[in-house]
Design an enzyme around this catalytic site. Structure first.
Site, PDB file in Angstrom:
ATOM      1  N   CYS A  71       0.856  -1.179   0.000  1.00 20.45           N
ATOM      2  CA  CYS A  71       0.000   0.000   0.000  1.00 20.45           C
ATOM      3  C   CYS A  71       0.892   1.228   0.000  1.00 20.45           C
ATOM      4  O   CYS A  71       1.626   1.469   0.966  1.00 20.45           O
ATOM      5  CB  CYS A  71      -0.919   0.006   1.213  1.00 20.45           C
ATOM      6  SG  CYS A  71      -1.916   1.500   1.325  1.00 20.45           S
ATOM      7  N   HIS A 161      -2.780  -3.196 -11.398  1.00 24.58           N
ATOM      8  CA  HIS A 161      -3.554  -1.993 -11.671  1.00 24.58           C
ATOM      9  C   HIS A 161      -3.976  -1.957 -13.130  1.00 24.58           C
ATOM     10  O   HIS A 161      -3.193  -2.279 -14.024  1.00 24.58           O
ATOM     11  CB  HIS A 161      -2.734  -0.733 -11.350  1.00 24.58           C
ATOM     12  CG  HIS A 161      -2.416  -0.592  -9.907  1.00 24.58           C
ATOM     13  ND1 HIS A 161      -3.264   0.005  -9.002  1.00 24.58           N
ATOM     14  CD2 HIS A 161      -1.342  -1.022  -9.186  1.00 24.58           C
ATOM     15  CE1 HIS A 161      -2.726  -0.037  -7.793  1.00 24.58           C
ATOM     16  NE2 HIS A 161      -1.563  -0.662  -7.883  1.00 24.58           N
ATOM     17  N   CYS A 219      -4.935   6.146  -3.667  1.00 27.41           N
ATOM     18  CA  CYS A 219      -4.217   4.870  -3.757  1.00 27.41           C
ATOM     19  C   CYS A 219      -2.804   5.185  -4.221  1.00 27.41           C
ATOM     20  O   CYS A 219      -2.607   5.650  -5.351  1.00 27.41           O
ATOM     21  CB  CYS A 219      -4.910   3.924  -4.731  1.00 27.41           C
ATOM     22  SG  CYS A 219      -4.025   2.362  -4.989  1.00 27.41           S
ATOM     23  N   GLY A 222      -1.544   2.904  -6.984  1.00 24.88           N
ATOM     24  CA  GLY A 222      -2.334   3.231  -8.169  1.00 24.88           C
ATOM     25  C   GLY A 222      -1.886   4.534  -8.807  1.00 24.88           C
ATOM     26  O   GLY A 222      -1.916   4.678 -10.040  1.00 24.88           O
TER      27      GLY A 222
END
Length: 277
Positions: A71, A161, A219, A222
């Site tokens: 993350c 992704h 994110c 992301g």
């Protein structure tokens, strides 16, 4: 259970010191802890743990109970909390994650710059199927769920992704389209989905549907994948700012597949307390 709540661009996490709390016992209650009405409320739970490979180890569990590899927003908060706890002394540390060892650095201005490692571009590394064996750049995806056609670029930053460039990101029904694409058969391990609008030569607006968490305010991985995708598609070179629902991140990558991606952004402690298990 003692916890500390952190947010990074609105992506919020319950942090638990795994040196003091039992991980297996806590993760039994992940869904209720993350529930925003009956629990603490968070996009996920992050544990600080010992590591034999790095200064510390990070494990993250999404709000639905599934474990994520990494993350990007969470690791910035991880670095600041590890320093606050006195577990590390240097401003730049090494963190073992499910996506490999990463290197966040707490800057003098309070922002955190993270060496996110190399982007993974081949279909097998993402993983994705049905697009051929090489990089998945501007490929057509026919959705099985709604019959719509999307032009997608896929990138893994240790987690998968699917990036879709659009003319007007605010008009996209992220809650309607995101879950269909997350579970599309092109993605054997599911995928995060980013809808992206280019605002200027080096500025993008992104909204995200996160695998295992749904719509979130930001994110980090992301955002990195989005800028990598933008560079691969010739929309920008070397660096860009990305505005998310919860804030703004700066991403750098020189376009060389062997080069590392760097992410810089904020992380702030919100509150702490004790939660009954």
């Amino acid at each position: 259970m003692h916890f500390v709540k952190w947010q990074a661009c609105g992506n919020d996490f319950v942090f638990v010191n795994g040196l003091e709390e039992n991980l297996e016992e806590v993760t039994k209650h992940t869904k209720e802890i993350c529930d925003r009405h009956f629990g603490i409320g968070a996009d996920g739970i992050i544990f600080i743990l010992p590591s034999h490979k790095a200064d510390l180890k990070m494990r993250i569990f999404n709000s639905d109970g599934s474990e994520a590899e990494m993350c990007g927003n969470g690791i910035r908060a991880f670095a600041k909390w590890a320093m606050e706890l006195g577990l590390v002394k240097n401003h730049k540390i090494s963190v073992e994650t499910g996506a490999g060892i990463l290197y966040p650095e707490v800057l003098d201005n309070g922002l955190v710059r993270v060496d996110m490692g190399k982007p993974h571009l081949s279909a097998s590394e993402i993983p994705s199927v049905g697009f051929g064996d090489g990089p998945v750049i501007d490929k057509t995806l026919e959705s099985e769920a709604n019959g719509k056609s999307y032009q997608v670029t896929c990138v893994s930053m240790g987690n998968p992704h699917c990036i879709i460039f659009v003319d007007d990101v605010e008009s996209v029904d992220v809650t309607g389209e995101g879950p269909n694409l997350e579970k599309d058969s092109h993605f054997p391990k599911k995928t995060n989905v980013e809808f992206v609008e280019q605002l200027s030569d080096s500025h993008f607006r992104m909204r995200v549907w996160e695998r295992g968490a749904g719509v979130t305010m930001a994110c980090g991985t992301g955002t990195c994948a989005t800028v990598v995708a933008a560079i691969l598609n010739g929309k920008v070179s070397k660096s860009a700012d990305v505005t998310l629902d919860g804030g703004r991140l700066h991403i750098e990558w020189d376009g060389n597949p062997e080069s590392h991606v760097f992410m810089t952004g904020p992380a702030e402690k919100v509150f702490e307390g004790n939660y009954p298990l």
